[in-house]
Design a protein around this motif. Structure first.
Motif, PDB file in Angstrom:
ATOM      1  N   ALA A  43       0.803  -1.230   0.000  1.00 10.79           N
ATOM      2  CA  ALA A  43       0.000   0.000   0.000  1.00 10.79           C
ATOM      3  C   ALA A  43       0.834   1.278   0.000  1.00 10.79           C
ATOM      4  N   THR A  49      -4.956   0.838  -6.798  1.00 11.73           N
ATOM      5  CA  THR A  49      -6.113   1.570  -6.271  1.00 11.73           C
ATOM      6  C   THR A  49      -7.422   1.197  -6.984  1.00 11.73           C
ATOM      7  N   HIS A  51     -12.028   1.406  -6.082  1.00  8.24           N
ATOM      8  CA  HIS A  51     -13.006   2.043  -5.194  1.00  8.24           C
ATOM      9  C   HIS A  51     -13.770   0.982  -4.420  1.00  8.24           C
ATOM     10  N   LEU A  52     -13.890   1.183  -3.119  1.00 10.09           N
ATOM     11  CA  LEU A  52     -14.779   0.371  -2.290  1.00 10.09           C
ATOM     12  C   LEU A  52     -15.862   1.317  -1.797  1.00 10.09           C
ATOM     13  N   THR A  55     -14.945   4.924  -2.283  1.00 10.20           N
ATOM     14  CA  THR A  55     -13.720   5.459  -1.683  1.00 10.20           C
ATOM     15  C   THR A  55     -12.500   4.747  -2.275  1.00 10.20           C
ATOM     16  N   ILE A  57      -9.231   2.857  -2.319  1.00  8.10           N
ATOM     17  CA  ILE A  57      -8.499   2.004  -1.378  1.00  8.10           C
ATOM     18  C   ILE A  57      -7.413   1.237  -2.142  1.00  8.10           C
ATOM     19  N   ARG A  58      -6.447   0.723  -1.385  1.00  8.63           N
ATOM     20  CA  ARG A  58      -5.382  -0.073  -1.999  1.00  8.63           C
ATOM     21  C   ARG A  58      -5.802  -1.542  -1.951  1.00  8.63           C
ATOM     22  N   SER A  59      -6.047  -2.095  -3.120  1.00  8.69           N
ATOM     23  CA  SER A  59      -6.594  -3.459  -3.161  1.00  8.69           C
ATOM     24  C   SER A  59      -5.577  -4.511  -2.731  1.00  8.69           C
ATOM     25  N   GLN A  61      -4.081  -4.515  -0.024  1.00  6.26           N
ATOM     26  CA  GLN A  61      -4.170  -4.676   1.433  1.00  6.26           C
ATOM     27  C   GLN A  61      -5.570  -5.037   1.903  1.00  6.26           C
ATOM     28  N   LEU A  62      -6.472  -5.298   0.978  1.00 12.10           N
ATOM     29  CA  LEU A  62      -7.850  -5.613   1.375  1.00 12.10           C
ATOM     30  C   LEU A  62      -8.123  -7.101   1.162  1.00 12.10           C
ATOM     31  N   SER A 108      -7.659   7.060  -8.066  1.00 11.42           N
ATOM     32  CA  SER A 108      -7.486   8.015  -6.962  1.00 11.42           C
ATOM     33  C   SER A 108      -8.083   9.367  -7.333  1.00 11.42           C
TER      34      SER A 108
END
Lengths: 156, 747
Positions: A43, A49, A51-52, A55, A57-59, A61-62, A108
């Motif tokens: 990340a 990047t 959207h969740l 928003t 987010i860095r995928s 780290q998800l 972003s």
């Protein structure tokens, strides 16, 4: 391994993967959505990047198990034909050099403009500093975000 | 008008017509984005006619132009076809661009490096377009029974004014394909260019912004396995033993094994550089599974004994060069001691003019400074990766590579296959910067695919990529200048060295402009592998030399631009020595242009300015940095750039490259941590600790100005990168009253 139902780009997808698998690799390896890029896995570069629920987010780290009913948008789902104001602005400013980081930059930027339709220079720098561009297209990216802001605001 | 002997033989034409005649992929989305009138209906031709290996024309007039060179973001995939299209005389909106495969029968120098694609491709690309245009004219002349001289062309149309006859290129393509290749062709005058010199957008722009899978890392094949490699954690180490019991039983894992990327005794080419002789391969179904298993592999490592690698010379492969790989676990602290020792004693004299010792003895003033930069990792955003599918009798490779021809040779040698059985397809690269010149990762993918008997994609993690080596070397330079009582520069001395290579360019400015000049160099062997990094050596020497000249100008009480221009005047009118590697007029030209465009003499209040100019890779660049201190932090408000690269093929892309090189140069000099070592181990492995320039650090604006001339074009991938480092050091000096000698300046 476990089954997950994911809402990605407005469609339901089912995957059977290790629950710890980051969304990035689910997208790339299991759903053939290669637009979201791997850059660092920690990340720190922004190439992944998405959207969740709108928003950025860095995928990388998800974990897929943390998404639940969240709605995911990737670069492939940002628009049907590449005509999202941010994509149009990117083409107008001829931003990309190698192009590898640009999907992450665009995601972003799109999230930024959703939250703040007319960001100041400082706000753009703040929102975009998590996205590295190795080719150094930062000046054009900032111009393109301003162009996109104009396109978006004139359309609405 | 230039007459040029064609080098496009019938043989190569026949070959290409079969190789690329069919199976065409047309990107309608791209066409829709680029045509001037989006309502115009463009349909895919049913037949294509190849007039030579660079282009084919459809019966409806659409033209496909093959871009021969690897695309790493330098935009050759747009600018090389523009050159062909201009000589062919077609409407750019009717052109489709395809990436060419590696094909040494048709194309020359399919290599992305040294900023040479446009410079060295220029003539061949023009010839390809002009040859096809001539063949179309001859076909029309034959059909209309008129002299070929009377057949003219206009944007894809053939015209015969006297009879009023006309035809599209598409209508005449089939006949033209049967015309013998002319022995010589006419090239346009530069003043007649219609596409060259006009701004054209990136042909892959829409694909990039919509996330199409263009890159090597995106390449997939049915049944493909994913592989990763584990290399020793420190330079100077090799594998001692492997325990993969836990890892091999993890989900999705197919195999774990050790292998040698290059066999013992293999004579490497210069792009086979790799610090690690044996690797561990982890192969499985998916990236995440392989990443997890990789962490569970338990390997023991041990220091290796000194050994020697043998390399073949780049331009003369029959010449062999031995390279010593010393034993030991190196540290940056030890490197600093070596640098202190070697920089304080005489090095090997590479150039000597006049009597430098006497000049320094007689000097009224001597200025001396030392400069340093650590090793640097390229950190392409797309980490190293390659796809390979090796079967019993052939190997198919797909991925990001700056040197496909070299990779083909290395893969063929490693697999024991004839060259023609190794096929290399180039994908768009997520950055190269020199790292993807070194194709060991393609060879590794091939070896793993062969072992697995399956298509394999090898992926380096960011950590693998950042710690694998092939870094830019650690460099040091000591500069001394002698001024007489009238503040004339009477002596200049540079002693440059590095681990493991020297960065010296002995014949560059200010050589040739100073009567008494001495250039020395030194180097010290290391087992840390190094390689070319965007403007190799220049990327350090420009920063050092241009910072130093600023210091000398100040000591002489002279304006830094006037001081340099005086030296160029000397080099122009009465050069010292004969072997000076620059054109003093063009060098002075960019300085004068940047002086005028930046209003050099009028500094805005609160702004601090620095200037620098440099010549490398055949192009000249000067930059002025305007920097402001805000809350104790430097903010670069504007960079003014003046560039002389001859004819600017695509001003839009050229300006983008200059802007990018400028940002990269500022980042490299001010923020980029570089790679330091402890006990052979790199101190950074990812962007969590490795600093890189980000949006907030970038200049607020960059102005790019090109010198207008009709000189044959030279490249831009590298030249804008080095000088800005000096310009920013000089601006920082004015802002902080402190000179910056060690990179990163803000480290």
């Amino acid at each position: 391994m476990a089954n997950f139902n994911l809402n990605i780009n407005g469609k339901q997808h089912q995957v059977d993967v290790d629950p710890a698998t980051p969304l990035l690799w689910v997208l790339r390896d299991h759903l053939d959505l290669q637009g979201t890029k791997y850059g660092c896995g920690v990340a720190m570069c922004g190439a992944c990047t998405v959207h969740l629920n709108g928003t950025a987010i860095r995928s990388c780290q998800l974990p897929v198990s943390a998404i639940g009913n969240g709605s995911i948008t990737t670069i492939e789902g940002l628009s049907a034909t590449g005509d999202h104001p941010v994509q149009r602005a990117w083409l107008e400013q001829d931003v990309p050099q190698c192009g590898y980081c640009q999907a992450g930059q665009i995601m972003s930027a799109a999230a930024l403009l959703e939250a703040n339709p007319q960001p100041s220079d400082e706000q753009i720098e703040e929102a975009m500093s998590g996205n590295i561009c190795r080719c150094g297209t930062y000046v054009r990216i900032k111009q393109a975000i301003k162009t996109a802001s104009t396109l978006k605001n004139s359309a609405s | 008008m230039t007459l040029l002997k064609t080098k496009i033989g019938r043989r190569s034409f026949l070959k290409t017509s079969t190789a690329i005649g069919g199976g065409l992929m047309l990107s309608f989305s791209w066409l829709a984005a680029c045509v001037s009138d989006p309502k115009r209906v463009l349909t895919m031709p049913e037949e294509w006619f190849s007039l030579n290996g660079y282009l084919k024309i459809g019966e409806n007039g659409l033209v496909t132009i093959i871009s021969p060179n690897p695309e790493i973001g330098q935009n050759v995939k747009t600018s090389m076809p523009m050159i062909v299209a201009d000589e062919l005389d077609v409407d750019w909106t009717n052109v489709i661009v395809e990436q060419g495969p590696l094909n040494t029968d048709i194309f020359t120098r399919q290599l992305a490096g040294g900023s040479q694609s446009i410079r060295q491709g220029w003539q061949g690309l023009r010839m390809a377009g002009a040859t096809a245009r001539r063949m179309l004219r001859e076909a029309a002349a034959k059909a209309w029974q008129v002299p070929v001289e009377e057949v003219t062309t206009k944007e894809g149309m053939l015209l015969h004014e006297k009879s009023g006859k006309n035809a599209t290129y598409g209508e005449m393509a089939s006949a033209a394909a049967n015309i013998p290749v002319p022995e010589e062709v006419e090239l346009k005058n530069a003043d007649d260019f219609k596409i060259i010199g006009t701004p054209r957008k990136n042909v892959d722009g829409l694909k990039i912004v919509t996330g199409e899978p263009l890159f090597g890392l995106d390449y997939r094949r049915e049944g493909m396995l994913t592989a990763m490699v584990i290399h020793p954690p420190a330079f100077g180490m090799k594998l001692k033993s492997l325990d993969d019991n836990e890892a091999r039983n993890m989900p999705g894992i197919k195999d774990i094994f050790t292998f040698k990327p290059y066999e013992d005794g293999h004579v490497k080419n210069m792009f086979d550089a790799s610090a690690f002789t044996e690797l561990i391969a982890v192969v499985g179904n998916s990236t995440w599974e392989v990443m997890n298993a990789k962490k569970a592999v338990k390997a023991q490592w041990e220091p290796f004994e000194e050994y020697a690698d043998e390399f073949s010379h780049y331009s003369d492969p029959s010449r062999k060069i031995a390279k010593r790989q010393p034993a030991g676990l190196e540290s940056s602290a030890r490197h600093a001691e070596i640098i202190a020792e070697y920089s304080s004693k005489p090095g090997n004299v590479v150039r000597r003019d006049g009597n430098p010792e006497l000049a320094f003895k007689q000097a009224a003033k001597v200025i001396e400074s030392q400069y340093f930069t650590p090793f640097h990792a390229h950190n392409c955003m797309e980490p190293l990766n390659f796809f390979a599918n090796v079967t019993a009798d052939k190997a198919e490779l797909v991925g990001p590579i700056q040197t496909p021809e070299f990779m083909e040779k290395s893969v063929a040698a490693r697999l024991g296959l004839p060259l023609e059985k190794v096929d290399i397809q180039m994908t768009r690269m997520g950055g190269g910067f020199g790292r993807k010149l070194y194709g060991h990762y393609g060879v590794e993918a091939a070896v793993i695919s062969q072992k697995m008997n399956a298509p394999v994609k090898l992926i380096y993690t960011r950590e693998d990529d950042m710690t694998h080596g092939t870094y830019s070397p650690a460099f040091h330079a000591l500069y001394r200048a002698a001024l007489d009582e009238n503040n004339n520069l009477i002596g200049f001395h540079v002693r440059a060295g590095g681990i493991p290579e020297s960065p010296l360019f002995a014949n560059r400015f200010p050589a040739g402009a100073v009567d008494n000049y001495l250039a020395e160099e030194w180097s010290y062997d290391s087992n840390i592998s190094v390689g070319a990094f965007r403007a190799p050596r220049s990327n350090f020497m420009a920063a050092a030399e241009q910072s130093f000249l600023d210091e000398v100008a100040e000591a002489a009480g002279k304006d830094p631009i006037k001081f340099r221009l005086e030296l160029f005047e000397r080099a122009k009118n009465n050069p010292v020595g004969e072997n000076n590697d620059y054109d003093a007029s063009r060098y002075a030209g960019v300085l004068e242009l940047v002086r005028d465009k930046s209003n050099w003499s009028e500094v805005q209040p609160g702004m601090h300015r620095g200037v620098a100019a440099y010549y490398c890779h055949n192009s000249y660049v000067a930059q002025v940095v305007d920097l402001e201190m805000k809350n104790g932090k430097p903010v670069i408000q504007k960079v003014h750039c003046a560039v002389d690269c001859g004819i600017v093929v695509n001003p839009l892309a050229a300006a983008n490259l200059v802007e990018g090189g400028t940002v990269d140069g500022i980042g490299h000099a001010m923020y980029n941590s570089g790679i330091t070592f402890s006990e052979g181990k790199p101190d950074h492995s990812n962007f969590n600790t490795h600093q890189w320039i980000r949006h907030r650090d970038a200049p607020r604006a960059i102005d790019v100005h090109f010198v207008q001339n009709n000189t044959d074009p030279t490249g831009l991938g590298e030249p804008p990168f080095p000088p800005v480092m000096g310009a920013v050091a000089n601006a920082l000096y004015h802002a902080t009253k402190k000179r910056y000698y060690n990179q990163p300046y803000l480290g």
